[in-house]
Enzyme design. Sequence first.
Site, short mmCIF file in Angstrom:
data_model
loop_
_atom_site.label_atom_id
_atom_site.label_comp_id
_atom_site.label_asym_id
_atom_site.label_seq_id
_atom_site.Cartn_x
_atom_site.Cartn_y
_atom_site.Cartn_z
N GLY A 126 1.20 -2.88 -6.28
CA GLY A 126 1.04 -1.55 -5.68
C GLY A 126 -0.37 -1.02 -5.95
O GLY A 126 -1.32 -1.32 -5.24
N GLY A 127 -0.50 -0.24 -7.02
CA GLY A 127 -1.74 0.47 -7.33
C GLY A 127 -2.99 -0.38 -7.25
O GLY A 127 -4.00 0.01 -6.63
N GLU B 90 11.71 1.88 -4.59
CA GLU B 90 11.50 3.27 -4.14
C GLU B 90 12.42 3.60 -2.97
O GLU B 90 12.87 4.74 -2.83
CB GLU B 90 10.01 3.48 -3.79
CG GLU B 90 9.17 3.55 -5.06
CD GLU B 90 7.75 3.05 -4.91
OE1 GLU B 90 7.25 2.92 -3.77
OE2 GLU B 90 7.12 2.77 -5.96
N GLY C 203 4.35 1.32 -11.22
CA GLY C 203 3.46 2.49 -11.21
C GLY C 203 3.41 3.23 -12.54
O GLY C 203 2.93 4.35 -12.62
N TRP D 218 0.82 -1.22 0.00
CA TRP D 218 0.00 0.00 0.00
C TRP D 218 0.85 1.27 0.00
O TRP D 218 0.32 2.37 -0.04
CB TRP D 218 -0.95 -0.01 1.19
CG TRP D 218 -1.99 -1.10 1.12
CD1 TRP D 218 -2.18 -1.98 0.08
CD2 TRP D 218 -2.98 -1.43 2.09
NE1 TRP D 218 -3.23 -2.83 0.36
CE2 TRP D 218 -3.74 -2.51 1.59
CE3 TRP D 218 -3.31 -0.91 3.35
CZ2 TRP D 218 -4.80 -3.08 2.30
CZ3 TRP D 218 -4.37 -1.48 4.06
CH2 TRP D 218 -5.11 -2.55 3.54
N LYS D 219 2.16 1.10 0.13
CA LYS D 219 3.09 2.26 0.11
C LYS D 219 2.62 3.32 1.12
O LYS D 219 2.16 2.98 2.19
CB LYS D 219 3.21 2.82 -1.31
CG LYS D 219 3.50 1.74 -2.35
CD LYS D 219 3.92 2.30 -3.67
CE LYS D 219 4.07 1.16 -4.66
NZ LYS D 219 4.69 1.57 -5.90
N GLU E 205 11.05 -6.77 -9.58
CA GLU E 205 10.27 -5.59 -9.96
C GLU E 205 11.12 -4.68 -10.84
O GLU E 205 11.92 -3.89 -10.32
CB GLU E 205 9.85 -4.82 -8.71
CG GLU E 205 8.98 -5.62 -7.76
CD GLU E 205 8.09 -4.72 -6.93
OE1 GLU E 205 6.88 -4.95 -6.92
OE2 GLU E 205 8.59 -3.75 -6.33
N HIS F 99 12.71 -2.35 -1.53
CA HIS F 99 11.85 -1.91 -2.63
C HIS F 99 12.59 -0.84 -3.43
O HIS F 99 13.34 -0.04 -2.88
CB HIS F 99 10.54 -1.35 -2.07
CG HIS F 99 9.50 -1.12 -3.12
ND1 HIS F 99 9.51 0.00 -3.92
CD2 HIS F 99 8.45 -1.87 -3.52
CE1 HIS F 99 8.49 -0.08 -4.77
NE2 HIS F 99 7.84 -1.20 -4.55
N SER G 55 3.03 -2.86 -12.21
CA SER G 55 1.77 -2.64 -12.93
C SER G 55 1.00 -3.94 -13.17
O SER G 55 0.43 -4.14 -14.24
CB SER G 55 2.03 -1.89 -14.24
OG SER G 55 2.63 -0.63 -13.99
C1 PEP Z 1 5.06 -2.05 -6.10
O1 PEP Z 1 4.76 -1.16 -5.35
O2 PEP Z 1 5.83 -2.91 -5.70
C2 PEP Z 1 4.49 -2.08 -7.46
C3 PEP Z 1 4.81 -3.04 -8.25
O3 PEP Z 1 3.62 -1.07 -7.80
P1 PEP Z 1 2.57 -1.04 -9.03
O4 PEP Z 1 1.82 -2.34 -8.97
O5 PEP Z 1 1.70 0.13 -8.77
O6 PEP Z 1 3.37 -0.92 -10.30
#
Ligand code: PEP
Length: 253
Positions: A237-238, A100, A176, A13-14, A170, A98, A216
């Site tokens: 994520g999203g 980020e 995202g 959920w970041k 990832e 991660h 994504s």
């Molecule tokens: C993530 O936060 O690890 C991610 C993959 O985000 P998203 O699914 O939004 O690309």
Amino acid sequence: MVNKRTPIIAGNWKMNKTPKEARELAQALVPLVAGVKDREVVLAPPFTALSAVAEAINKTNIALAAQNLHWEDKGAFTGEISAEMLLDSGCRYVIIGHSERRQYFGETDETVNKRTRKALSKGLRAIICVGETLAEREASKVNEIIGRQLAGGLAGVTAADMQSVVIAYEPVWAIGTGKTATPEQANDVHHFIREQIKALYGPETAGALRIQYGGSVTPENVSTLMAMSDIDGALVGGASLKPESFAALVKFT
Ligand code: PEP
């Protein structure tokens, strides 16, 4: 050979959701995934919402994860959080490294390694993230980067501890952005990761390791990704921020 690895779908959920919002999201999700038995479901809310989500998912088939932890047990580390605090909040998993955190907060393979070893020593399961940037992919450096992140992040981690490790591949360019790696592109890297783990730990550990794809992932593309031989789950994520879309992901066919 039949793949016996239990799929693992985790929602990251970041920095989204207050404790109240997080509780509501978790409560809405519980009945939607209640019948799911053949795959693991994990939620990673922000630290302030861990306890609220822990209550909401208590005695359900959903496990709790944190998004980071520090390698020291306690002390003067303003803004950090310890393994014990996470365990006390109900966490079974922790996401480490991660992209980020690597991109914006100075995370390195060395700090990923320290966090990983602390998590494992305390009985937390680690979801260790690896992935290349677009520039690295375009420079044909994917294997070099992933190999380095794996070797660095896992230094000193034993084969026994690897049972509590999940690797999340990832690609940074897919997070995202709405750009997903093709199932073949993702599976190639997953296969490479498994080969690296085989070289480090042997075939048994490599065969049992679960490797998630993240970037994504949506209810629309999850099935084709999950159909690939070396993809064992998704880190989302999203699409994890809405109960219906995350439940649809969890229930991929
Ligand atoms: C993530 O936060 O690890 C991610 C993959 O985000 P998203 O699914 O939004 O690309």
